[in-house]
Design a protein around this motif. Structure first.
Motif, PDB file in Angstrom:
ATOM      1  N   ARG A  66       0.841  -1.199   0.000  1.00  0.00           N
ATOM      2  CA  ARG A  66       0.000   0.000   0.000  1.00  0.00           C
ATOM      3  C   ARG A  66       0.882   1.257   0.000  1.00  0.00           C
ATOM      4  O   ARG A  66       0.646   2.180  -0.762  1.00  0.00           O
ATOM      5  N   GLU A  67       1.891   1.262   0.845  1.00  0.00           N
ATOM      6  CA  GLU A  67       2.800   2.411   0.918  1.00  0.00           C
ATOM      7  C   GLU A  67       3.530   2.625  -0.403  1.00  0.00           C
ATOM      8  O   GLU A  67       3.756   3.758  -0.820  1.00  0.00           O
ATOM      9  N   HIS A  68       3.887   1.543  -1.064  1.00  0.00           N
ATOM     10  CA  HIS A  68       4.557   1.618  -2.368  1.00  0.00           C
ATOM     11  C   HIS A  68       3.634   2.294  -3.391  1.00  0.00           C
ATOM     12  O   HIS A  68       4.058   3.185  -4.127  1.00  0.00           O
ATOM     13  N   TRP A  69       2.361   1.859  -3.435  1.00  0.00           N
ATOM     14  CA  TRP A  69       1.404   2.460  -4.364  1.00  0.00           C
ATOM     15  C   TRP A  69       1.209   3.938  -4.048  1.00  0.00           C
ATOM     16  O   TRP A  69       1.172   4.768  -4.968  1.00  0.00           O
ATOM     17  N   ILE A  70       1.092   4.271  -2.773  1.00  0.00           N
ATOM     18  CA  ILE A  70       0.882   5.666  -2.384  1.00  0.00           C
ATOM     19  C   ILE A  70       2.065   6.520  -2.813  1.00  0.00           C
ATOM     20  O   ILE A  70       1.885   7.614  -3.355  1.00  0.00           O
ATOM     21  N   THR A  71       3.269   6.028  -2.611  1.00  0.00           N
ATOM     22  CA  THR A  71       4.470   6.768  -3.029  1.00  0.00           C
ATOM     23  C   THR A  71       4.467   6.991  -4.535  1.00  0.00           C
ATOM     24  O   THR A  71       4.721   8.103  -5.006  1.00  0.00           O
ATOM     25  N   ASN A  72       4.164   5.949  -5.289  1.00  0.00           N
ATOM     26  CA  ASN A  72       4.128   6.078  -6.754  1.00  0.00           C
ATOM     27  C   ASN A  72       3.048   7.059  -7.197  1.00  0.00           C
ATOM     28  O   ASN A  72       3.270   7.866  -8.107  1.00  0.00           O
ATOM     29  N   ILE A  73       1.890   6.982  -6.570  1.00  0.00           N
ATOM     30  CA  ILE A  73       0.795   7.899  -6.912  1.00  0.00           C
ATOM     31  C   ILE A  73       1.181   9.328  -6.598  1.00  0.00           C
ATOM     32  O   ILE A  73       0.968  10.241  -7.415  1.00  0.00           O
TER      33      ILE A  73
ATOM     34  N   PRO B 243      -7.600   0.851  -0.613  1.00  0.00           N
ATOM     35  CA  PRO B 243      -6.357   0.201  -1.050  1.00  0.00           C
ATOM     36  C   PRO B 243      -6.500  -0.604  -2.338  1.00  0.00           C
ATOM     37  O   PRO B 243      -5.565  -0.671  -3.132  1.00  0.00           O
ATOM     38  N   GLU B 244      -7.660  -1.173  -2.563  1.00  0.00           N
ATOM     39  CA  GLU B 244      -7.879  -1.957  -3.781  1.00  0.00           C
ATOM     40  C   GLU B 244      -7.938  -1.072  -5.032  1.00  0.00           C
ATOM     41  O   GLU B 244      -7.741  -1.560  -6.141  1.00  0.00           O
ATOM     42  N   ASP B 245      -8.202   0.221  -4.857  1.00  0.00           N
ATOM     43  CA  ASP B 245      -8.268   1.150  -5.991  1.00  0.00           C
ATOM     44  C   ASP B 245      -6.919   1.761  -6.348  1.00  0.00           C
ATOM     45  O   ASP B 245      -6.781   2.376  -7.407  1.00  0.00           O
ATOM     46  N   LEU B 246      -5.941   1.601  -5.485  1.00  0.00           N
ATOM     47  CA  LEU B 246      -4.651   2.263  -5.705  1.00  0.00           C
ATOM     48  C   LEU B 246      -4.006   1.909  -7.056  1.00  0.00           C
ATOM     49  O   LEU B 246      -3.523   2.819  -7.747  1.00  0.00           O
ATOM     50  N   PRO B 247      -3.978   0.644  -7.474  1.00  0.00           N
ATOM     51  CA  PRO B 247      -3.381   0.357  -8.782  1.00  0.00           C
ATOM     52  C   PRO B 247      -4.098   1.071  -9.931  1.00  0.00           C
ATOM     53  O   PRO B 247      -3.445   1.590 -10.847  1.00  0.00           O
TER      54      PRO B 247
ATOM     55  N   ASN C 238      -2.603   3.883 -12.443  1.00  0.00           N
ATOM     56  CA  ASN C 238      -2.643   3.702 -13.896  1.00  0.00           C
ATOM     57  C   ASN C 238      -3.230   4.920 -14.596  1.00  0.00           C
ATOM     58  O   ASN C 238      -2.713   5.348 -15.635  1.00  0.00           O
ATOM     59  N   GLU C 239      -4.296   5.473 -14.049  1.00  0.00           N
ATOM     60  CA  GLU C 239      -4.896   6.662 -14.668  1.00  0.00           C
ATOM     61  C   GLU C 239      -3.954   7.856 -14.611  1.00  0.00           C
ATOM     62  O   GLU C 239      -3.784   8.581 -15.594  1.00  0.00           O
ATOM     63  N   LEU C 240      -3.344   8.059 -13.446  1.00  0.00           N
ATOM     64  CA  LEU C 240      -2.421   9.185 -13.312  1.00  0.00           C
ATOM     65  C   LEU C 240      -1.181   8.992 -14.188  1.00  0.00           C
ATOM     66  O   LEU C 240      -0.700   9.943 -14.822  1.00  0.00           O
ATOM     67  N   TYR C 241      -0.682   7.780 -14.251  1.00  0.00           N
ATOM     68  CA  TYR C 241       0.499   7.504 -15.068  1.00  0.00           C
ATOM     69  C   TYR C 241       0.211   7.768 -16.547  1.00  0.00           C
ATOM     70  O   TYR C 241       1.058   8.303 -17.259  1.00  0.00           O
ATOM     71  N   ALA C 242      -0.979   7.416 -16.990  1.00  0.00           N
ATOM     72  CA  ALA C 242      -1.362   7.667 -18.382  1.00  0.00           C
ATOM     73  C   ALA C 242      -1.382   9.168 -18.671  1.00  0.00           C
ATOM     74  O   ALA C 242      -0.935   9.619 -19.727  1.00  0.00           O
ATOM     75  N   ILE C 243      -1.877   9.937 -17.725  1.00  0.00           N
ATOM     76  CA  ILE C 243      -1.899  11.404 -17.892  1.00  0.00           C
ATOM     77  C   ILE C 243      -0.467  11.919 -17.952  1.00  0.00           C
ATOM     78  O   ILE C 243      -0.118  12.730 -18.806  1.00  0.00           O
TER      79      ILE C 243
END
Length: 64
Positions: free
Chosen positions: A6-13, A46-50, A54-59
């Motif tokens: 979860r922390e990894h996803w949050i950092t990436n986001i 937490p289940e929505d983080l990926p 993905n949406e933010l990365y695409a932007i």
């Protein structure tokens, strides 16, 4: 989801959101969070983080 994952996803986001905000209005990032019923990565399901990432990365990718 494990806390470390979860922390990894949050950092990436957060990193991706910062890159977007440096080029565009923060409203773009806020709109992605709103679609998932959140105000930030911290309070997102937490289940929505990926998907949020993905949406933010695409932007962000479109900015380059």
């Amino acid at each position: 989801m494990k806390k470390s994952k979860r922390e990894h996803w949050i950092t990436n986001i957060e990193n991706t959101a910062a890159a977007i905000c440096s080029e565009l209005d923060s409203a773009v990032v806020e709109s992605v969070f709103r679609r998932f019923g959140a105000n930030s990565a911290e309070d997102a399901n937490p289940e929505d983080l990926p998907e949020i990432f993905n949406e933010l990365y695409a932007i962000e990718a479109d900015l380059n």
